[in-house]
Motif scaffolding. Structure first.
Motif, PDB file in Angstrom:
ATOM      1  N   ASP B 537       4.364 -15.167 -26.730  1.00 32.47           N
ATOM      2  CA  ASP B 537       3.851 -15.442 -25.579  1.00 32.47           C
ATOM      3  C   ASP B 537       3.246 -16.826 -25.219  1.00 32.47           C
ATOM      4  N   GLY B 538       4.149 -17.687 -24.741  1.00 31.80           N
ATOM      5  CA  GLY B 538       4.055 -19.034 -24.929  1.00 31.80           C
ATOM      6  C   GLY B 538       2.521 -19.306 -24.011  1.00 31.80           C
ATOM      7  N   HIS B 539       1.925 -18.634 -23.335  1.00 29.03           N
ATOM      8  CA  HIS B 539       0.698 -18.862 -22.828  1.00 29.03           C
ATOM      9  C   HIS B 539      -0.181 -18.988 -23.928  1.00 29.03           C
ATOM     10  N   SER B 553       7.084 -22.366 -20.013  1.00 29.49           N
ATOM     11  CA  SER B 553       7.229 -20.947 -19.687  1.00 29.49           C
ATOM     12  C   SER B 553       7.025 -20.532 -18.268  1.00 29.49           C
ATOM     13  N   SER B 554       6.487 -21.238 -17.325  1.00 24.88           N
ATOM     14  CA  SER B 554       6.486 -21.082 -16.031  1.00 24.88           C
ATOM     15  C   SER B 554       7.767 -21.231 -15.417  1.00 24.88           C
ATOM     16  N   CYS B 556      10.680 -20.935 -17.003  1.00 23.19           N
ATOM     17  CA  CYS B 556      12.245 -20.348 -17.494  1.00 23.19           C
ATOM     18  C   CYS B 556      11.996 -18.861 -17.510  1.00 23.19           C
ATOM     19  N   SER B 558      12.821 -17.099 -20.365  1.00 16.19           N
ATOM     20  CA  SER B 558      11.913 -16.623 -21.474  1.00 16.19           C
ATOM     21  C   SER B 558      11.838 -17.702 -22.424  1.00 16.19           C
ATOM     22  N   VAL B 559      10.952 -17.735 -23.305  1.00 21.46           N
ATOM     23  CA  VAL B 559      10.863 -18.759 -24.262  1.00 21.46           C
ATOM     24  C   VAL B 559      10.420 -17.961 -25.661  1.00 21.46           C
ATOM     25  N   ARG B 560      11.125 -18.175 -27.026  1.00 18.19           N
ATOM     26  CA  ARG B 560      10.864 -17.459 -28.137  1.00 18.19           C
ATOM     27  C   ARG B 560      10.838 -18.364 -29.032  1.00 18.19           C
ATOM     28  N   VAL B 570      14.905 -21.287 -25.431  1.00 13.68           N
ATOM     29  CA  VAL B 570      14.326 -21.258 -24.051  1.00 13.68           C
ATOM     30  C   VAL B 570      15.562 -20.628 -23.219  1.00 13.68           C
TER      31      VAL B 570
END
Lengths: 115, 578
Positions: B537-539, B553-554, B556, B558-560, B570
């Motif tokens: 979780d990018g946050h 993250s905001s 896209c 997803s970010v993994r 991304v």
């Protein structure tokens, strides 16, 4: 008035003028004489009227034109009349006017001889 | 016929004039006419002032010999009317007079006479006067003709400049100099200004502001401004770095400008997200930063102006300073500092500092400075271009949208379905910024251009994470204090210089989907990675990666993090409607 022309006219300058005017020299003298005679008559009138300003103007004109034909004595008498006109006191004018007439007659004789 | 007495001469004063003689005395006029004619001139005659005026209207003679005392209209009045009729043309008037007193002669001059000729006439003097006035008249005509020519040329020049200025303004002012956080004053001394103010939003969201002051004024100065504007806007829009832009401008100016012409400049890169200003300053007066409405800092020029040094000697070294919200950055051309008062003392930096001292509300400073300069010079004509720029650190949202959706929805003409891998090895990492190239490539995808700001931001964050933390192993914690901030960039430079192995690899993949597309960006580095078990979780990654990942993250889908944490993926999904 003396009989010597030099007392009345600058003879050397007159000779120059004759050279310049060439064929027109006689016409110039004729013009001068006719013009001056009419102005002398005019002077008689303005002196009788007591018009100093008119006297100044006519005498000024004679002064100039006689100067140009080298008549220095006549020019000088005209200058005296012009001065009286300018001062506004023309009481002496009749006497000078007589002198002017005599001087003009002499000048005229010399000029006519010159042709 | 008559003997020819005229001297043989090529002197122009021997020219034949048309001369009007006005005299009421027949014998006088006859003599004068004869003398003048013998000099070879053409003679017209008039017997009084009115005739003289009429003859002037009809014949417009070159010279007038005018008796002063004449019946009807006298010489004085005739002279006045003739002068009036002649307008700006010079018609020499020589008064013919036996008057000798000063007052009468003064009357002749008052009426517009230029000279006198006394009776009895002297041929030599008359000739000399006629020649002198012929010369004067010719001179006057030449001056008039030259003046008219100059006026014509000047009108032509101004007209051309006005047209050129329209073109110039279209190029120079195509950016965002009117953004809400910028105030600027450009006061031109001519149609063109030797000064140049440019501003452009970067695809990454920051802003470049440029102030240039070319040596000289007007057209020569403005010509140099054209390529500068083109390069600045072209490169800024594609996301090129400040260094790249400076290098390009310097090279161009060095090549095209003559020796002795150059451009004093300041280029500032405002990062609203990082709240920093990075700037290069060459040849301009000190730039000022006004913090908190109280503290003043100023920074002196460290470089020669643009266009002086050849490419290999040119340095793009910059200074990076933190700027808090509402801090103000000021730059100006030397014009205001060099303004002088009645004692020829310069306004100078002291003058600026006094205005800072007196200021109680930073929002008013810009206007107060302009007013102070005007007051100092007692509102005299300015000697140089005055250019002042104020740029305020704001939140990015305050600036509004920059990239307009100008592309059509058509998918024709660009590549919608493709993938690529791009591996950057040490030599490239040291020398080359891949972001403009990749952004440019991605913008070829039909419909993606309106999203270029976000895409650039994503690429920039991922790249700097991969390079700085992955390959170079820098600790982002360092950036939390101002001192550490500087230390971080110092280490970045030295580690990059010494980099012998390592790589950053981009994998880009774009697929069209219904009404849009999906862009997958993978960035991999050769660093050791990190334990990302709890950081999918990018946050929660803020501590490690700085501000970048939450922001991404905001934007896209997803970010993994993948592998051992040295790989991040991304997915950016977009549609024509968003």
């Amino acid at each position: 008035m003396s009989g010597n022309p030099e007392d009345h006219i600058d003879m050397e300058s007159l000779d120059d003028l004759k050279d310049i005017m060439e064929d027109d020299f006689q016409m110039l003298l004729d013009t001068f004489i006719v013009d001056s005679e009419s102005k002398i008559e005019e002077i008689a009138g303005v002196i009788a009227d007591g018009d100093a300003e008119a006297l100044r103007q006519v005498a000024h004109s004679i002064k100039g034109s006689s100067g140009n034909v080298c008549a220095s004595a006549l020019s000088e008498v005209a200058r005296q009349l012009e001065a009286m006109g300018k001062d506004g006191d023309i009481s002496g004018a009749p006497e000078v006017f007589e002198a002017l007439k005599v001087e003009f007659a002499t000048t005229k004789d010399i000029l006519l001889n010159k042709i | 016929m008559e003997s020819n007495l005229k001297p043989i001469s090529s002197e122009p004063e021997e020219e034949i004039l048309r001369i009007l003689i006005a005299d009421d005395n027949d014998s006088d006029r006859l003599i004068l006419q004869t003398i003048v004619r013998k000099e070879g001139h053409t003679v017209y005659t008039a017997c009084d002032g009115q005739e003289a005026i009429d003859a002037f209207k009809k014949l417009s003679p070159d010279l007038i010999l005018l008796d002063a005392l004449m019946p009807n209209v006298d010489g004085f009045q005739a002279a006045r009317e003739i002068r009036e009729l002649a307008g700006e043309n010079l018609v020499p008037i020589i008064f013919l007079t036996s008057l000798k007193d000063a007052a009468s002669l003064a009357d002749c001059l008052d009426a517009g006479g230029h000279d006198f000729l006394s009776k009895p006439y002297n041929r030599i003097i008359l000739k000399a006067k006629i020649q002198a006035f012929a010369r004067m008249r010719r001179l006057h005509e030449t001056v008039q003709a030259q003046r008219d020519e100059i006026v014509k040329h000047n009108d032509h020049l101004v007209h051309e400049q006005q047209l050129a200025k329209v073109v110039f303004d279209n190029i120079a002012h195509s950016g965002c100099v009117d953004a809400p956080n910028i105030k600027y004053l450009l006061s031109p001394m001519a149609v063109f200004n030797g000064d140049l103010v440019l501003a452009a939003r970067k695809p990454s969201g920051g802003m470049y502001v440029f102030l240039g002051d070319f040596t000289g004024h007007g057209l020569p100065a403005a010509i140099g401004a054209m390529p500068v504007s083109e390069i600045f806007y072209g490169m800024a829009n594609k996301g090129f770095s400040l260094q790249d832009i400076l290098q390009e401008i310097n090279t161009k100016l060095k090549r095209i400008l003559p020796v002795g012409v150059f451009c004093c400049a300041c280029l500032v890169d405002f990062s609203f997200r990082n709240e920093t200003a990075e700037f290069w300053l060459g040849g301009l007066p000190d730039v000022f930063v006004y913090r908190d409405g109280s503290a003043i800092e100023h920074f002196a020029s460290q470089h020669l102006p643009l266009g002086v040094l050849a490419g290999d000697k040119f340095s793009t070294e910059t200074r990076l300073i933190p700027m808090a919200r509402d801090d103000r950055f000021y730059m100006w051309s030397d014009g205001i500092l060099e303004e002088v008062n009645e004692k020829e003392e310069m306004f100078g930096e002291d003058g600026v500092l006094k205005v800072f001292d007196r200021n109680s509300d930073p929002r008013l400073f810009f206007g107060e400075l302009i007013a102070a300069v005007a007051e100092y010079t007692n509102h005299a004509e300015q000697d140089d271009d005055h250019t002042i720029v104020e740029a305020i650190m704001v939140a990015e949202e305050e600036l509004g949208e920059y990239f307009s959706d100008q592309d059509s929805r058509s998918l024709i003409g660009g590549p919608p379905d493709w993938s690529l891998s791009y591996r950057l090895r040490p030599l490239t990492l040291k020398e080359f910024n891949p972001l403009p190239l990749l952004t440019h490539l991605l913008m070829e995808v039909p419909g993606l251009r309106p999203h270029s700001g976000k895409i650039y931001t994503i690429l920039a964050e991922l790249y700097s994470n991969a390079l700085e933390h992955g390959v170079l192993g820098l600790e982002s914690d360092l950036k939390s204090t101002p001192a550490g901030f500087a230390e971080y960039y110092l280490q970045r430079t030295s580690r990059l210089d010494g980099l012998a192995e390592g790589a950053v690899i981009f994998h880009l993949d774009h697929k069209p989907i219904e009404n849009g597309g999906r862009l997958t960006i993978q960035v991999e580095d050769t660093g050791p990675g990190f334990d990302h078990g709890e950081k999918d979780d990018g946050h929660k990654t803020a501590g490690y990666c700085g501000r970048g990942i939450p922001l991404i993250s905001s934007m896209c889908e997803s970010v993994r993090y993948l592998g051992n944490g040295n790989q991040v993926e991304v997915v950016f999904a977009w549609s024509f409607d968003s």
